[in-house]
Design a protein around this motif. Structure first.
Motif, mmCIF file in Angstrom:
data_model
loop_
_atom_site.group_PDB
_atom_site.id
_atom_site.type_symbol
_atom_site.label_atom_id
_atom_site.label_comp_id
_atom_site.label_asym_id
_atom_site.label_seq_id
_atom_site.Cartn_x
_atom_site.Cartn_y
_atom_site.Cartn_z
ATOM 1 N N THR A 192 3.753 9.192 -10.468
ATOM 2 C CA THR A 192 3.070 9.264 -11.632
ATOM 3 C C THR A 192 2.163 10.498 -11.760
ATOM 4 O OG1 THR A 192 1.451 7.771 -10.957
ATOM 5 C CG2 THR A 192 3.185 6.874 -12.047
ATOM 6 N N THR A 193 1.518 10.927 -10.654
ATOM 7 C CA THR A 193 0.698 11.969 -10.803
ATOM 8 C C THR A 193 1.552 13.214 -11.207
ATOM 9 O OG1 THR A 193 -0.931 11.199 -9.457
ATOM 10 C CG2 THR A 193 -1.020 13.594 -9.718
ATOM 11 N N THR A 194 2.519 13.481 -10.444
ATOM 12 C CA THR A 194 3.586 14.678 -10.595
ATOM 13 C C THR A 194 4.216 14.643 -11.880
ATOM 14 O OG1 THR A 194 3.939 14.561 -7.885
ATOM 15 C CG2 THR A 194 5.637 15.827 -9.400
ATOM 16 N N VAL A 195 4.668 13.408 -12.500
ATOM 17 C CA VAL A 195 5.434 13.288 -13.679
ATOM 18 C C VAL A 195 4.335 13.682 -14.916
ATOM 19 C CG1 VAL A 195 6.546 11.825 -15.356
ATOM 20 C CG2 VAL A 195 7.369 11.891 -12.857
ATOM 21 N N ASP A 196 3.029 13.116 -14.703
ATOM 22 C CA ASP A 196 2.072 13.612 -15.717
ATOM 23 C C ASP A 196 2.000 15.115 -15.573
ATOM 24 O OD1 ASP A 196 1.751 11.108 -16.899
ATOM 25 O OD2 ASP A 196 -0.143 10.767 -15.576
ATOM 26 N N TRP A 197 1.838 15.841 -14.367
ATOM 27 C CA TRP A 197 1.551 17.104 -14.326
ATOM 28 C C TRP A 197 2.601 18.083 -14.948
ATOM 29 C CZ3 TRP A 197 4.608 20.742 -11.839
ATOM 30 C CH2 TRP A 197 3.992 22.003 -11.728
ATOM 31 N N TRP A 198 3.762 17.475 -14.847
ATOM 32 C CA TRP A 198 5.255 18.269 -15.421
ATOM 33 C C TRP A 198 5.170 18.035 -16.909
ATOM 34 C CZ3 TRP A 198 8.478 21.725 -14.108
ATOM 35 C CH2 TRP A 198 9.660 21.775 -14.877
ATOM 36 N N ARG A 199 4.971 17.092 -17.136
ATOM 37 C CA ARG A 199 4.647 16.754 -18.830
ATOM 38 C C ARG A 199 3.826 17.356 -19.455
ATOM 39 N NH1 ARG A 199 5.866 10.136 -18.750
ATOM 40 N NH2 ARG A 199 8.203 10.181 -18.625
ATOM 41 N N ALA A 200 2.872 17.624 -18.582
ATOM 42 C CA ALA A 200 1.409 18.344 -19.390
ATOM 43 C C ALA A 200 1.415 19.856 -19.102
ATOM 44 C CB ALA A 200 0.197 17.707 -18.869
ATOM 45 N N LEU A 215 0.590 -1.142 -0.015
ATOM 46 C CA LEU A 215 -0.150 0.238 -0.040
ATOM 47 C C LEU A 215 0.817 1.138 0.006
ATOM 48 C CD1 LEU A 215 -2.763 -0.886 2.356
ATOM 49 C CD2 LEU A 215 -2.953 -0.686 -0.121
ATOM 50 N N VAL A 216 1.953 1.201 0.610
ATOM 51 C CA VAL A 216 2.777 2.199 0.610
ATOM 52 C C VAL A 216 3.325 2.624 -0.536
ATOM 53 C CG1 VAL A 216 4.909 3.144 1.833
ATOM 54 C CG2 VAL A 216 3.052 2.501 3.364
ATOM 55 N N PHE A 217 4.094 1.724 -1.349
ATOM 56 C CA PHE A 217 4.643 1.359 -2.490
ATOM 57 C C PHE A 217 3.419 2.119 -3.590
ATOM 58 C CE2 PHE A 217 4.893 -0.360 -6.673
ATOM 59 C CZ PHE A 217 6.146 0.162 -7.046
ATOM 60 N N LEU A 218 2.372 1.619 -3.623
ATOM 61 C CA LEU A 218 0.973 1.933 -4.542
ATOM 62 C C LEU A 218 0.936 3.521 -4.330
ATOM 63 C CD1 LEU A 218 -1.252 -1.133 -4.445
ATOM 64 C CD2 LEU A 218 0.233 -0.470 -6.073
ATOM 65 N N PHE A 219 0.740 3.921 -2.960
ATOM 66 C CA PHE A 219 0.657 5.519 -2.731
ATOM 67 C C PHE A 219 1.633 6.395 -3.245
ATOM 68 C CE2 PHE A 219 0.853 9.234 0.035
ATOM 69 C CZ PHE A 219 -0.258 9.666 -0.230
ATOM 70 N N LEU A 259 1.915 6.376 -6.892
ATOM 71 C CA LEU A 259 0.545 7.294 -7.673
ATOM 72 C C LEU A 259 1.122 8.803 -7.389
ATOM 73 C CD1 LEU A 259 -2.422 7.635 -8.290
ATOM 74 C CD2 LEU A 259 -3.023 7.853 -5.869
ATOM 75 N N ILE A 260 1.612 8.952 -6.269
ATOM 76 C CA ILE A 260 2.255 10.205 -6.185
ATOM 77 C C ILE A 260 3.258 10.680 -7.310
ATOM 78 C CG2 ILE A 260 3.664 11.898 -4.543
ATOM 79 C CD1 ILE A 260 2.062 10.837 -2.114
#
Length: 176
Positions: free
Chosen positions: A33-41, A23-27, A30-31
């Motif tokens: 990948t969300t940050t990387v997507d935000w940066w790329r977009a 669960l810690v790994f998945l959390f 998620l953080i």
């Protein structure tokens, strides 16, 4: 306490510890990948999108903006030469069975070559051949694969790099 009950308790403790670590790994994933997507977009406009109006190699007239006012549209920028796309494209093909999907094949050769590639892999999603990357440049897409969900003329979700089928389902469901 018997040795059997101690063994069961130790086994249960190991499972609980493993689930916590997962669960810690998945959390954290998620953080990240969300940050990387935000940066790329960050350079991609969310509204006033350039038009994607073209005829697919299957002969369909496609107007992504008009279609997005009827239902959410999954727009998939990819290439036949992209190794990660070979993992994402089968999931996009599954999505096309239930949702509006428009793919833009970047720098993937002539229509005949692209059509042969699609048939060889059994992909049935609508594909626009962007052989000169004109559409990709208009949309500021520089990385493949890139997946966007467009609804009512706006980008609702954006991700690039590997995307799973559950990730695509979630993005489409949230946009519906």
């Amino acid at each position: 306490m018997t040795s059997t009950s101690k063994a069961k308790q130790t086994w249960l403790q190991r499972i609980v510890a493993w689930v916590r670590q997962l669960l810690v790994f998945l959390f954290l994933a998620l953080i990240i990948t969300t940050t990387v997507d935000w940066w790329r977009a960050k350079d991609i406009a969310r509204t006033n999108l350039p038009p994607i109006t073209a005829t697919s190699i299957q002969g369909q007239h496609i107007d992504v903006n008009a279609l997005s006012f009827q239902q959410p549209v999954l727009v998939y920028f990819w290439g036949t030469w992209c190794p990660v796309c070979s993992f994402v494209s089968p999931a996009v093909n599954v999505m096309a069975d239930n949702y509006a999907v428009v793919s833009v094949a970047m720098a993937s050769g002539e229509d005949a070559k692209l059509n042969a590639y699609l048939q060889h892999h059994g992909y049935e999603f609508a594909t626009i051949n962007d052989s000169q990357n004109q559409i990709a440049r208009q949309w500021s897409v520089q990385l493949t694969p890139t997946v966007m969900v467009i609804k009512e003329g706006e980008i609702k979700h954006f991700t690039s790099g590997f995307t799973s089928l559950p990730g695509m389902w979630w993005r489409m469901l949230v946009s519906s």
